[in-house]
Design a protein around this motif. Structure first.
Motif, PDB file in Angstrom:
ATOM      1  N   GLN A  45     101.513  71.063  78.567  1.00 45.61           N
ATOM      2  CA  GLN A  45     102.744  71.574  77.951  1.00 45.61           C
ATOM      3  C   GLN A  45     103.962  71.295  78.836  1.00 45.61           C
ATOM      4  O   GLN A  45     105.000  70.839  78.365  1.00 45.61           O
ATOM      5  CB  GLN A  45     102.610  73.089  77.726  1.00 45.61           C
ATOM      6  CG  GLN A  45     101.610  73.498  76.671  1.00 45.61           C
ATOM      7  CD  GLN A  45     102.201  73.398  75.285  1.00 45.61           C
ATOM      8  OE1 GLN A  45     103.411  73.333  75.102  1.00 45.61           O
ATOM      9  NE2 GLN A  45     101.330  73.397  74.273  1.00 45.61           N
ATOM     10  N   VAL A  46     103.830  71.568  80.125  1.00 45.76           N
ATOM     11  CA  VAL A  46     104.961  71.414  81.044  1.00 45.76           C
ATOM     12  C   VAL A  46     105.336  69.946  81.204  1.00 45.76           C
ATOM     13  O   VAL A  46     106.512  69.574  81.146  1.00 45.76           O
ATOM     14  CB  VAL A  46     104.635  72.059  82.409  1.00 45.76           C
ATOM     15  CG1 VAL A  46     105.713  71.710  83.439  1.00 45.76           C
ATOM     16  CG2 VAL A  46     104.506  73.574  82.265  1.00 45.76           C
ATOM     17  N   LYS A  94     105.684  78.631  77.462  1.00 43.25           N
ATOM     18  CA  LYS A  94     104.739  77.538  77.672  1.00 43.25           C
ATOM     19  C   LYS A  94     103.360  78.070  78.046  1.00 43.25           C
ATOM     20  O   LYS A  94     102.338  77.511  77.634  1.00 43.25           O
ATOM     21  CB  LYS A  94     105.254  76.580  78.749  1.00 43.25           C
ATOM     22  CG  LYS A  94     106.471  75.795  78.313  1.00 43.25           C
ATOM     23  CD  LYS A  94     106.189  75.035  77.024  1.00 43.25           C
ATOM     24  CE  LYS A  94     107.424  74.436  76.407  1.00 43.25           C
ATOM     25  NZ  LYS A  94     107.181  73.822  75.086  1.00 43.25           N
ATOM     26  N   SER A 124     100.205  77.342  75.697  1.00 42.93           N
ATOM     27  CA  SER A 124      99.083  76.564  76.242  1.00 42.93           C
ATOM     28  C   SER A 124      97.745  77.228  75.943  1.00 42.93           C
ATOM     29  O   SER A 124      96.729  76.543  75.777  1.00 42.93           O
ATOM     30  CB  SER A 124      99.257  76.398  77.761  1.00 42.93           C
ATOM     31  OG  SER A 124      99.119  77.630  78.439  1.00 42.93           O
TER      32      SER A 124
END
Length: 302
Positions: free
Chosen positions: A118-119, A293, A297
């Motif tokens: 995600q990051v 996030k 996730s």
């Protein structure tokens, strides 16, 4: 002394020296020369009429006064940072920011892979630093900003620490393939008749499952106590000992060992996992983005 007569940059230097334990490392962290850091420290010592840091070998050790003022200074710097960040929108695509997250090892392997996907997708320049932090220190580190968020079970923290439940997990039993007494299922009698492994960071004391068993007047036989579930899973794969552990991590840790992962043979409630952050960053754009996030996730975790 009135605040108008104080150079607020001095407190940034104070916090850096305290955190790094070194004038050299503080200068590197703040991108200042060592003489500039030393000059600022001299002004701080004059302001507080205290040495603040005393050299011991290669380290700068804080005095009692320095230890007494570090938390309020960190909190003030954190609040100022949050205020300034609120003025400018957080742009993850260009942000060069480090997010510090406290997470225990049993959750780390579950959470970090989907979180980094995600990051990396939306904030390619951002860093994530995961660490183990003692539970008694979580509140202070969240307050002073050395931690952005923490992930753990439900903890008795103050009302300044905000939290939300991010997922539930079940308890499972792990046994090797070909175990002479266990083949695809396990009942409570078979469970109690086995030799057990307890994975715990504590040196002594029962595990959570032992409290549940005691409610039914039952007790299991612990033959090995070790620190990490991964090591315990490997022992399981090579012996007839069995292990009780969280279900999500069990499926990850046992992929390479091929151990059986079976439902716990008693009706016990699932345990909740929570995301924690301090109220002073509740509206901070960067912190709010990172929390989102983390939650997103976990939707990708089976």
């Amino acid at each position: 002394m009135h605040i108008s007569r104080v150079d607020l940059n001095l407190f940034t230097v104070f916090e850096a020296i305290y955190t790094e334990g070194s004038v050299t490392r503080a200068s590197q962290k703040l991108n200042l020369t060592q003489p500039a850091i030393s000059h600022a420290l001299g002004r701080l010592r004059q302001m507080f009429d205290d040495p603040l840091f005393v050299r011991q070998g290669h380290a700068m050790v804080s005095t009692p006064l320095a230890r007494s003022i570090i938390d309020p200074i960190r909190n003030s710097l954190r609040n100022l940072e949050v205020t300034l960040n609120g003025v400018h929108a957080f742009d993850p695509a260009t942000a060069e920011k480090r997010f510090n997250i406290a997470v225990r090892d049993v959750l780390e392997a579950t959470i970090l892979p989907p979180l980094m996907l995600q990051v990396r997708e939306s904030a390619p320049l951002a860093e994530v630093a995961a660490s183990h932090v003692e539970r008694r220190e979580l509140q202070g580190e969240l307050a002073n900003g050395t931690l952005d968020v923490a992930i753990d079970v439900l903890l008795p923290l103050s009302s300044d620490i905000m939290h939300t439940r991010i997922y539930q997990d079940s308890t499972v039993v792990v046994a090797r393939q070909g175990h002479p007494a266990i083949d695809g299922a396990i009942d409570i009698g078979t469970y109690l008749n086995q030799d057990h492994i307890l994975a715990s960071s504590r040196r002594r004391g029962p595990g959570l499952q032992d409290f549940e068993l005691s409610r039914f007047g039952m007790e299991r036989r612990i033959r090995l106590r070790c620190q990490h579930y991964f090591a315990a899973c490997r022992v399981v794969s090579q012996t007839d000992m069995i292990l009780t552990m969280p279900g999500r991590y069990a499926r990850i840790a046992n992929e390479q060992f091929g151990n059986q992962v079976l439902p716990f043979p008693l009706e016990i409630p699932p345990f909740d996992v929570f995301l924690y952050w301090h109220s002073n960053v509740d509206n901070d754009p960067a912190n709010r983005w990172f929390r989102e996030k983390v939650i997103e996730s976990l939707r990708a975790v089976d």
